[in-house]
Structure formats: structure tokens, C-alpha cells
Design a protein around this motif. Structure first.
Motif, PDB file in Angstrom:
ATOM      1  N   ALA A  13      25.976  12.580 -18.830  1.00  0.00           N
ATOM      2  CA  ALA A  13      25.118  12.698 -20.005  1.00  0.00           C
ATOM      3  C   ALA A  13      24.499  14.096 -20.054  1.00  0.00           C
ATOM      4  O   ALA A  13      23.329  14.282 -19.707  1.00  0.00           O
ATOM      5  CB  ALA A  13      24.031  11.627 -19.966  1.00  0.00           C
ATOM      6  N   PRO A  14      25.281  15.105 -20.480  1.00  0.00           N
ATOM      7  CA  PRO A  14      24.778  16.481 -20.457  1.00  0.00           C
ATOM      8  C   PRO A  14      24.005  16.901 -21.704  1.00  0.00           C
ATOM      9  O   PRO A  14      23.691  18.073 -21.871  1.00  0.00           O
ATOM     10  CB  PRO A  14      26.077  17.291 -20.349  1.00  0.00           C
ATOM     11  N   GLY A  15      23.675  15.934 -22.564  1.00  0.00           N
ATOM     12  CA  GLY A  15      23.077  16.282 -23.853  1.00  0.00           C
ATOM     13  C   GLY A  15      21.703  16.907 -23.781  1.00  0.00           C
ATOM     14  O   GLY A  15      21.269  17.564 -24.720  1.00  0.00           O
TER      15      GLY A  15
ATOM     16  N   ASN B  62      26.172  13.001 -25.142  1.00  0.00           N
ATOM     17  CA  ASN B  62      26.001  11.837 -24.290  1.00  0.00           C
ATOM     18  C   ASN B  62      26.962  10.718 -24.673  1.00  0.00           C
ATOM     19  O   ASN B  62      27.444   9.970 -23.818  1.00  0.00           O
ATOM     20  CB  ASN B  62      24.556  11.354 -24.315  1.00  0.00           C
ATOM     21  N   GLY B  63      27.265  10.618 -25.973  1.00  0.00           N
ATOM     22  CA  GLY B  63      28.254   9.639 -26.414  1.00  0.00           C
ATOM     23  C   GLY B  63      29.639   9.962 -25.882  1.00  0.00           C
ATOM     24  O   GLY B  63      30.358   9.078 -25.410  1.00  0.00           O
ATOM     25  N   LEU B  64      30.021  11.243 -25.919  1.00  0.00           N
ATOM     26  CA  LEU B  64      31.329  11.650 -25.403  1.00  0.00           C
ATOM     27  C   LEU B  64      31.411  11.453 -23.888  1.00  0.00           C
ATOM     28  O   LEU B  64      32.461  11.106 -23.350  1.00  0.00           O
ATOM     29  CB  LEU B  64      31.602  13.115 -25.746  1.00  0.00           C
TER      30      LEU B  64
ATOM     31  N   CYS C 253      33.243  21.164 -21.617  1.00  0.00           N
ATOM     32  CA  CYS C 253      34.122  21.410 -20.468  1.00  0.00           C
ATOM     33  C   CYS C 253      33.738  20.505 -19.304  1.00  0.00           C
ATOM     34  O   CYS C 253      34.617  19.975 -18.601  1.00  0.00           O
ATOM     35  CB  CYS C 253      34.049  22.873 -20.040  1.00  0.00           C
ATOM     36  N   TYR C 254      32.451  20.338 -19.099  1.00  0.00           N
ATOM     37  CA  TYR C 254      31.971  19.435 -18.043  1.00  0.00           C
ATOM     38  C   TYR C 254      32.442  18.009 -18.304  1.00  0.00           C
ATOM     39  O   TYR C 254      32.922  17.318 -17.394  1.00  0.00           O
ATOM     40  CB  TYR C 254      30.448  19.510 -17.989  1.00  0.00           C
ATOM     41  N   ILE C 255      32.335  17.576 -19.546  1.00  0.00           N
ATOM     42  CA  ILE C 255      32.810  16.240 -19.908  1.00  0.00           C
ATOM     43  C   ILE C 255      34.322  16.145 -19.677  1.00  0.00           C
ATOM     44  O   ILE C 255      34.815  15.178 -19.085  1.00  0.00           O
ATOM     45  CB  ILE C 255      32.458  15.929 -21.382  1.00  0.00           C
TER      46      ILE C 255
ATOM     47  N   PHE D 298      29.853  22.638 -11.569  1.00  0.00           N
ATOM     48  CA  PHE D 298      29.522  21.786 -12.714  1.00  0.00           C
ATOM     49  C   PHE D 298      28.341  20.884 -12.384  1.00  0.00           C
ATOM     50  O   PHE D 298      27.427  20.713 -13.194  1.00  0.00           O
ATOM     51  CB  PHE D 298      30.728  20.933 -13.113  1.00  0.00           C
ATOM     52  N   ALA D 299      28.353  20.284 -11.198  1.00  0.00           N
ATOM     53  CA  ALA D 299      27.259  19.388 -10.797  1.00  0.00           C
ATOM     54  C   ALA D 299      25.938  20.143 -10.690  1.00  0.00           C
ATOM     55  O   ALA D 299      24.895  19.663 -11.150  1.00  0.00           O
ATOM     56  CB  ALA D 299      27.598  18.709  -9.472  1.00  0.00           C
ATOM     57  N   ALA D 300      25.974  21.338 -10.095  1.00  0.00           N
ATOM     58  CA  ALA D 300      24.751  22.135  -9.954  1.00  0.00           C
ATOM     59  C   ALA D 300      24.151  22.446 -11.319  1.00  0.00           C
ATOM     60  O   ALA D 300      22.933  22.373 -11.509  1.00  0.00           O
ATOM     61  CB  ALA D 300      25.050  23.428  -9.197  1.00  0.00           C
ATOM     62  N   ASN D 301      25.006  22.772 -12.280  1.00  0.00           N
ATOM     63  CA  ASN D 301      24.532  23.141 -13.614  1.00  0.00           C
ATOM     64  C   ASN D 301      24.040  21.929 -14.400  1.00  0.00           C
ATOM     65  O   ASN D 301      22.896  21.891 -14.852  1.00  0.00           O
ATOM     66  CB  ASN D 301      25.645  23.856 -14.378  1.00  0.00           C
ATOM     67  N   PHE D 302      24.903  20.928 -14.537  1.00  0.00           N
ATOM     68  CA  PHE D 302      24.619  19.837 -15.473  1.00  0.00           C
ATOM     69  C   PHE D 302      23.907  18.642 -14.859  1.00  0.00           C
ATOM     70  O   PHE D 302      23.281  17.867 -15.582  1.00  0.00           O
ATOM     71  CB  PHE D 302      25.918  19.381 -16.143  1.00  0.00           C
ATOM     72  N   GLU D 303      23.976  18.483 -13.548  1.00  0.00           N
ATOM     73  CA  GLU D 303      23.324  17.335 -12.922  1.00  0.00           C
ATOM     74  C   GLU D 303      22.049  17.723 -12.189  1.00  0.00           C
ATOM     75  O   GLU D 303      21.086  16.963 -12.168  1.00  0.00           O
ATOM     76  CB  GLU D 303      24.297  16.645 -11.964  1.00  0.00           C
TER      77      GLU D 303
END
Length: 199
Positions: free
Chosen positions: A78-80, A69-71, A16-18, A112-117
Motif C-alpha cells: 500500500a504505497p499510496g 493502494n487499490g493496485l 514500479c514497487y507494485i 524498495f522496502a527501505a523506500n516504500f515500507e
């Protein structure tokens, strides 16, 4: 009038983030409206969160990292490496609060940024209050809305609706009543399908 897409999502989902970032990029070149519909896909996760190995069966860390990360590469994400699954009940309810103040898109972007970044626990009210302050949202009102479960019924209705529609994956993108994309897909696939849908 621009065609509208409905996108079923959860903040805990890296796909979803991607897709959030795919849509941000596609909106720069295509004309469409996008409505993001909340769905808590892991209601069993409590406020403390869980390691992904407790949530995803047969978890393979390296293959998941490579795939995600590829997606994400075409949109620079790069949320992998993310292995923490937060409780998203409160941040999803707060989407409706932010919408009532005209800031739903900004809220989703920040969460989204707080979670994945930033690797913050978005199931923690303190983190959500920090985001609210950042966006200029009234923290006391947000606290009251979450404490009273003011928007919980919307999540419950979404759960009923998406179960009835046999939604199996997040993200799932609808155009009207038709599913056009779901689960893991590339930026190129998203661009082609959405371009063909909204032209």
C-alpha cells in the motif's frame, strides 16, 4: 528456455514497487526470466529529496492514494501514502554493484522496502550502506564505486536507449523489442499479458 522480460524501473516510482511485487508473485506460478533495467526518471531531484508536490504537477493526494493502494492490494502493498521523492541516482548505480556480487534482486528488494515500507531516504549513502551491510555486500567497495561514479555510464546509456525507444512511463515491460505493459496496470492485467507472452 524460459522467455525473458525486460522491466524499466526507478526506485522512486510506486508503480514500479507494485510491479516488483506483481512479478515476485507471478514467478511462483509462471516460468520466465526478468531483467530489471535502471532509469533515473527524476534527475532533477537532489540528495535531500523533494516533496511529491514539487515533482508531480496537479498532484491529488487522495485519488493517488486510493489508486495506488487499490493496485497494490492483490500483493499486499500500500504505497499510496508515500509523498517523499528520493534521489535515486546512487541506489540505481548500486544495482550494478550488487549485480557484480550476485545480489541484484536482493538489492532491489531491500531498496524498495527501505523506500516504500520503512520510509527511509534511499538517496542517503548511509541508508545504502546499511542495506549493503544487511546483504553482506562490501561497504568500502560500494562507497568507492559510488564516489567514483563507476556505474554512472550505465545509467546514461539507459537514458539514451529508453529515450530513443520512446519509453514514456515506468514501469515499462518489454518482451524482446515489444512493449507489453507500461505505467499503471492491475495484477490481473499483468498476469494475463505475461502469461500470454511467456506460454
Amino acid at each position: 528456455m524460459a522467455k525473458a522480460l525486460q522491466i524499466v524501473f526507478d526506485f522512486s516510482c510506486p508503480y514500479c514497487y507494485i510491479t516488483w511485487n506483481y512479478i515476485k508473485k507471478l514467478r511462483q506460478k509462471l516460468t520466465f526470466e526478468d531483467e530489471w533495467l535502471t532509469w533515473n526518471i527524476h534527475p532533477e531531484v537532489g540528495p535531500e529529496g523533494k516533496d511529491i508536490t514539487e515533482v508531480v504537477p496537479n498532484f491529488d493526494r487522495e485519488s493517488r492514494r486510493e489508486k495506488l493502494n487499490g493496485l497494490g492490494a492483490p500483493v499486499g502493498v500500500a504505497p499510496g501514502g508515500m509523498t517523499f521523492v528520493p534521489d535515486t541516482r546512487l541506489p540505481l548505480q548500486a544495482v550494478e554493484f550488487a549485480a557484480a556480487h550476485g545480489r541484484a534482486r536482493d538489492w532491489c528488494d531491500a531498496v524498495f522496502a527501505a523506500n516504500f515500507e520503512q520510509g527511509r531516504n534511499i538517496g542517503d549513502k548511509a541508508v545504502l550502506f546499511d542495506i549493503a551491510i544487511q546483504l553482506g555486500l562490501p561497504v568500502a567497495e560500494l562507497d568507492q564505486a559510488l564516489a567514483s561514479c563507476q556505474y554512472a555510464a550505465i545509467l546514461a546509456e539507459h537514458d539514451r536507449r529508453f529515450t530513443e525507444l520512446q519509453v514514456e512511463w515506468v514501469p515499462t515491460i518489454f518482451s524482446g523489442d515489444k512493449k507489453i505493459l507500461e505505467g499503471a496496470f492491475t495484477y490481473e492485467e499483468a498476469e494475463k499479458v505475461i502469461r500470454d507472452t511467456v506460454k
